[in-house]
Enzyme design. Structure first.
Site, short mmCIF file in Angstrom:
data_model
loop_
_atom_site.label_atom_id
_atom_site.label_comp_id
_atom_site.label_asym_id
_atom_site.label_seq_id
_atom_site.Cartn_x
_atom_site.Cartn_y
_atom_site.Cartn_z
N GLN A 18 0.86 -1.13 -0.16
CA GLN A 18 0.14 0.15 -0.21
C GLN A 18 0.86 1.40 0.11
OE1 GLN A 18 -2.36 -1.79 3.28
NE2 GLN A 18 -4.02 -0.42 2.29
N HIS A 112 0.99 -9.27 4.41
CA HIS A 112 -0.29 -8.58 4.59
C HIS A 112 -0.92 -8.36 3.08
CE1 HIS A 112 -2.01 -4.65 6.64
NE2 HIS A 112 -2.83 -4.94 5.48
N ASN A 156 -1.62 -10.72 8.39
CA ASN A 156 -2.52 -9.69 8.62
C ASN A 156 -4.20 -10.14 8.03
OD1 ASN A 156 -3.11 -6.79 8.94
ND2 ASN A 156 -4.01 -7.10 6.98
N GLU A 157 -4.89 -10.09 9.12
CA GLU A 157 -6.34 -10.33 8.83
C GLU A 157 -6.52 -11.53 7.91
OE1 GLU A 157 -8.15 -6.89 7.29
OE2 GLU A 157 -8.00 -5.59 9.31
C1 BGC Z 1 -6.46 -3.78 6.24
C2 BGC Z 1 -5.54 -2.58 5.66
C3 BGC Z 1 -6.60 -1.75 4.91
C4 BGC Z 1 -7.54 -1.04 6.06
C5 BGC Z 1 -8.49 -0.26 5.78
C6 BGC Z 1 -7.70 -3.66 6.85
O1 BGC Z 1 -8.58 -4.41 6.46
O2 BGC Z 1 -5.36 -4.80 6.93
O3 BGC Z 1 -4.73 -3.18 4.61
O4 BGC Z 1 -6.36 -0.65 4.31
O5 BGC Z 1 -8.08 -2.36 6.71
O6 BGC Z 1 -9.56 -0.75 4.98
#
Ligand code: BGC
Length: 413
Positions: A18, A112, A156-157
């Site tokens: 990003q 990520h 991440n998530e």
């Molecule tokens: C993610 C980020 C994303 C943010 C806002 C999260 O789901 O880890 O990469 O930019 O939310 O949408």
């Protein structure tokens, strides 16, 4: 009462794809550039953080923040299968060193959302071999970087694909997704291009949970001694009506990963909004509630609810590794942060072991398929000149970090 515990971490986060720019070897870069694509625009130079990280880390520290959460990019570290780039690893060593020079604690995410394009061409996370490939990358990166790391995050998530299955109000035309995927397959000469966002959520979940456990051991096999865990995406799921599917949704989207967190040193909680769930699933925003640029309800109290939900299921300490709001109106970001932190204070007052708050995001950046329009940053980035401008919300959070307390709690529910 406004005070946070001593040693509380205060930070901001980014993710490599990003902000770095020109992540040309990644699966996402492929999908951004095929036709058709679901990406509103390609990431291109992003925030040129790859070259400007030293300035950005200095800025973060100058605000008063003491933690930087960022990700290392697998597509750069292993540009071809089995070929690791020492230069890329050295780059991340310099980033970690810049954190230490500025008195900033580095929290490193190994994955990520973006993968090397060769990994996607192999089929991505749906293939059983993907776990082995990820674990080997983690082992190699930790060996090179471990002595400078303070926290390690595998994923991440990782529950996001499962969460997306429920989010009906996000309108992404399925035919465009299918065509994008087949064009990406053609571009990389494979049968089935396997990106994190495109896979079968159930298969991904099984493979990634198994990979997470092995990756934690791999991360700990090198130099350094740091806590390892992962960060989960949680919404404040609110049941509407007696036949609400809320519990079923939670059992599907959160509980398997929260169970997987049992052996972790910590859990990262990432919360942005609430979601009302009726008998048929997600209901979408309630009419009359303020919306953010993402189309989410402006709902800072979600953080408290999500931390409570996680803490009831996981014994490990919790760090809020993402929380924030996409808005052009920075005063709303201040309000959002103030109310979210007030909720965190209530969690602490009830004895919940929360040890840090990392805001999303340090910079206005590439918001995946939505491109550069949503503004999550504490710092504005002029994408022509790459000039950084600090927003009032950044000073606001910095002041809280410096004092380790919320100065203006009065008036918060
Ligand atoms: C993610 C980020 C994303 C943010 C806002 C999260 O789901 O880890 O990469 O930019 O939310 O949408």
């Amino acid at each position: 009462m406004n005070q946070f515990p001593s040693g509380f971490l205060w930070g901001a986060a980014t993710a490599a794809h990003q902000v770095e720019g020109n992540n040309v070897n990644s699966d996402l870069w492929v999908m951004e550039h095929v036709q058709p694509t679901v990406f509103a625009e390609p990431s291109l130079d992003a925030c040129d953080h790859y070259h400007r990280f030293a300035e950005d880390i200095r800025l973060l520290a100058s605000l008063g923040l003491n933690t930087y959460r960022f990700s290392i990019e697998w597509a750069r570290i292993e540009p071809e299968r089995n070929h690791f780039s020492r230069t890329a690893l050295e780059h991340y060593r310099r980033m970690l060193a810049a954190c230490h020079e500025n008195g900033v604690t580095p929290m490193v995410t190994f994955y990520h959302f973006s993968s090397p394009r060769w990994f996607a061409a192999l089929g991505g996370w749906e293939r059983a071999v993907s776990g082995d490939l990820f674990v080997r990358y983690c082992e190699r990166a930790a060996r090179h970087l471990g002595d400078l790391m303070a926290f390690a995050t595998t994923f991440n998530e990782p529950n996001l694909p499962m969460l997306l299955r429920w989010m009906k109000h996000i309108e992404i035309p399925v035919t465009t997704v299918m065509r994008m995927r087949s064009q990406a397959s053609r571009a990389t000469g494979c049968d089935r291009f396997g990106c994190f966002f495109l896979g079968d959520a159930h298969k991904l979940q099984d493979v990634m949970i198994a990979a997470h456990h092995r990756a934690v051991s791999a991360m700990k096999s090198g130099p350094g001694d740091y806590p390892a865990g992962f960060s989960i995406a949680i919404q404040d799921e609110q049941a509407v009506g007696p036949k609400s599917k809320r519990n079923r949704k939670c059992a599907e989207v959160y509980d398997p990963w929260l169970a997987a967190a049992a052996g972790s040193d910590y859990l990262g909680v990432q919360a942005y909004t609430r979601c009302r769930v009726g008998p048929k699933g997600d209901l979408g925003p309630e009419p009359g509630v303020e919306l953010t640029q993402m189309g989410y309800e402006f709902w800072p109290e979600a953080l408290e609810a999500c931390v409570r939900y996680a803490s009831e299921r996981v014994k490990a300490p919790i760090y809020v590794t993402e929380n924030g709001v996409s808005t052009e109106d920075d005063a709303r970001r201040i309000e959002y942060t103030r109310r979210a932190l007030a909720g965190l204070q209530r969690c602490l007052a009830d004895g919940i072991d929360v040890r840090g708050y990392i805001h999303w995001s340090l910079l206005d950046n590439f918001e995946w398929i939505m491109g550069y329009r949503p503004k999550f940053g504490l710092i504005e980035v002029d994408r022509e000149t790459q000039r950084r401008t600090i927003k009032p919300s950044a000073y606001y959070l910095g002041e809280i970090a410096r004092g380790n307390r919320i100065p203006d709690l009065a008036g918060t529910r």
